[in-house]
Design an enzyme around this catalytic site. Structure first.
Site, short mmCIF file in Angstrom:
data_model
loop_
_atom_site.label_atom_id
_atom_site.label_comp_id
_atom_site.label_asym_id
_atom_site.label_seq_id
_atom_site.Cartn_x
_atom_site.Cartn_y
_atom_site.Cartn_z
N ALA B 46 40.74 48.50 34.95
CA ALA B 46 40.83 47.16 35.53
C ALA B 46 40.37 46.06 34.57
O ALA B 46 41.11 45.08 34.36
CB ALA B 46 40.07 47.12 36.85
N ASP B 234 38.25 48.91 40.65
CA ASP B 234 39.45 48.13 40.37
C ASP B 234 39.48 46.83 41.15
O ASP B 234 40.17 45.87 40.76
CB ASP B 234 40.71 48.96 40.67
CG ASP B 234 40.83 50.09 39.66
OD1 ASP B 234 40.22 51.14 39.87
OD2 ASP B 234 41.51 49.89 38.63
#
Lengths: 346, 346
Positions: B46, B234
């Site tokens: 991420a 994430d």
């Protein structure tokens, strides 16, 4: 055909390492070949290992040149020891070996008659496993409702038994009762029995199956995409169910989500004389973790753990389904080692 | 080198699909190449996706032939839309794209100056990520004791960020403080980021790491072989942490065994304006489940599920470690969306 069969002095079985791509039949001619196939997991599944060990002793007896009963018994004992050294965790193999040896010890007659008796006993063990699975299926199906989505782990199907299966026997019986049942199969790393065997045998038989990776169990429970779990067992001891690595965490997740967790296994899997602390958990080769087929997936010389089984304490188990019926927690706690003996003596 | 760098009008990064066997550098020349590398997971993680998206817009600005600011902004908006369509779940990519667009909208000057500003802002995003990871490491290391065995999932390491790592940044910082720390890495099916990336980067850096399959988490907790869990994220929403599939079940297991479960992530991962119900969980290709490399592991045309992420409600999370410090449950619950805005505006 059955997953394992006696044919004219040989044992015929499927090489489970080649599935689902190829159905290779193995024709095993002696105990060493059976032991080797067990070690390499060409033959696997606790109930099937019981039948395979029995047939391995049948091969010894059938082909023996021994002139005296004592000599044949020695040969059987040596073969038994080889078989016991193949895989330590599942109990059915040990149970079948003991059962055959005890028959032999108690027998009075000549070597030819003893050899015939050993072959007959091995066939009986296989027949009993087939019958036990049908009975497990019948009892277990009563727990499965129309519309259920059942998660299973590893392969406790026809391929893990002589035929029909334990956990998958429950599914089959429910489907035979015209219940609409869908199965979610975990791929079951490291050996991928779910992806290779469970997905294969259910698809072949027209039963709805969806494959997931082992990382997805929690999420599909969280999303309420599954409402029952049924797995097999390699050994049921006084305090726990010992089964394929990954079973324990599925049981914990099932409990957290209020999902029933059932274990389907014949009485030959029961070992109520022992507790989980006394059972050896097999540690297998690091390559099962670092490689998948010809594909290396991890750095060279990385440290790995590879226990092949884990321990699920009975408080995570809703019920055990065996050929005698459904055993709930209280039944399990009160089961005595003697119960197993019934089975050994029929 | 950093995992991603701006070099003379190109973006240089590592093709993470080729690790651990080969360190292939990618030299990406335009936004489409970056978007494609993100979709195929050559670039993943991420925080790294945030930097990659920023650099993709820098490529657009740097190479643009636009004569008017309005035209360049249109080009940036079109590129932004392509980037937003690559992967839906992680928030850092969206955050970086918004941040760059907002800078561009607010800018008064010519196109050349705007292009320079976009490149500068992308570099700043990368620098800030590197600094955030060091800070996360510093705070997180205070939670790690000498002798700890820490389980991590997927790869939240240097390879998932601009450098140093979030979860692995915490480990690195603890090791830099001379604490003896051992790591257990789950292989993380289906994409095997644990086996391929975490095992690789820790081993390379001389940090003790043991690889396990995802089926072994419960068992090693049951055996008390691990005493902390640290993972990345994430997207952190008001009610949950969204992270690599398999995170949720590890959190449930950690709670069941009384093991602290920490999430390490920069504020660019926070999305406190939303709840988990509003987040799209990416469903990826079935081939990720049925094949590993060139090896097919499941029957042809088997049904599969392949969600790439799962949802861990905050009650399973002991604390979130971000660059501002350690946020416990109460802190998390009281965090306001405005908090994120501080970060956007610096």
């Amino acid at each position: 055909m059955r997953t394992i069969e006696w044919r004219d002095g040989t044992v015929v079985t499927i090489n489970q390492l080649k599935l689902p791509h190829e159905t290779e039949l193995l024709r095993l001619k002696n105990c060493d070949e059976v032991a080797e196939a067990i070690k390499k997991m060409k033959i696997r599944g606790a109930p099937l290992l019981g039948a395979a060990a029995a047939y391995a002793l049948a091969l010894v007896a059938y082909h023996s040149k021994a002139k005296e009963k004592k000599r044949l018994i020695r040969e059987l004992e040596e073969a038994a020891e080889k078989l016991r050294r193949t895989r330590p965790t599942g109990v059915n193999l040990f149970w079948a070996v003991e059962r055959i040896l005890n028959k032999a010890y108690a027998f009075h007659g000549n070597t030819k008659e003893l050899a015939a008796l050993v072959v007959e006993e091995a066939n009986r063990i296989a027949d009993e496993d087939a019958a036990a699975n049908r009975s497990i299926g019948k009892y277990g199906a009563s727990l499965i409702m129309d519309g259920d989505v059942v998660l299973t782990h590893c392969n406790a199907g026809a391929l893990a038994t002589v035929e029909y299966g334990t956990a998958l026997g429950v599914i089959r019986a429910a489907v035979e009762q015209s219940k609409k049942v869908r199965v979610i199969a975990t791929e079951t790393r490291p050996k991928l029995q779910g992806a290779r065997l469970t997905a294969y045998e259910l698809k072949r038989d027209g039963i709805s199956v969806t494959l997931i990776s082992d990382t997805m169990v929690g999420y599909i429970m969280y999303r309420r995409m599954v409402n029952k779990v049924v797995v097999g067992a390699d050994r049921i001891v006084r305090d726990a169910v010992i089964n394929k690595i990954g079973t324990y965490q599925i049981a914990v997740l099932a409990k957290e989500h209020g999902i029933p967790f059932y274990v389907a296994a014949p009485k030959s899997t029961f070992d109520l004389a022992h507790t989980s602390a006394e059972v050896t958990i097999e540690e297998r080769s690091p390559e099962e973790i670092t490689c998948i087929g010809s594909e290396r997936i991890a750095p060279e010389s990385i440290a790995v753990l590879n226990p092949a089984f884990d321990v699920t304490p009975l408080n995570y188990v809703t019920a055990v389904i065996c050929e005698d019926g459904i055993l709930y927690m209280d039944d399990l706690a009160s089961l005595k080692p003697a119960r197993l003996a019934q089975n050994e003596q029929e």
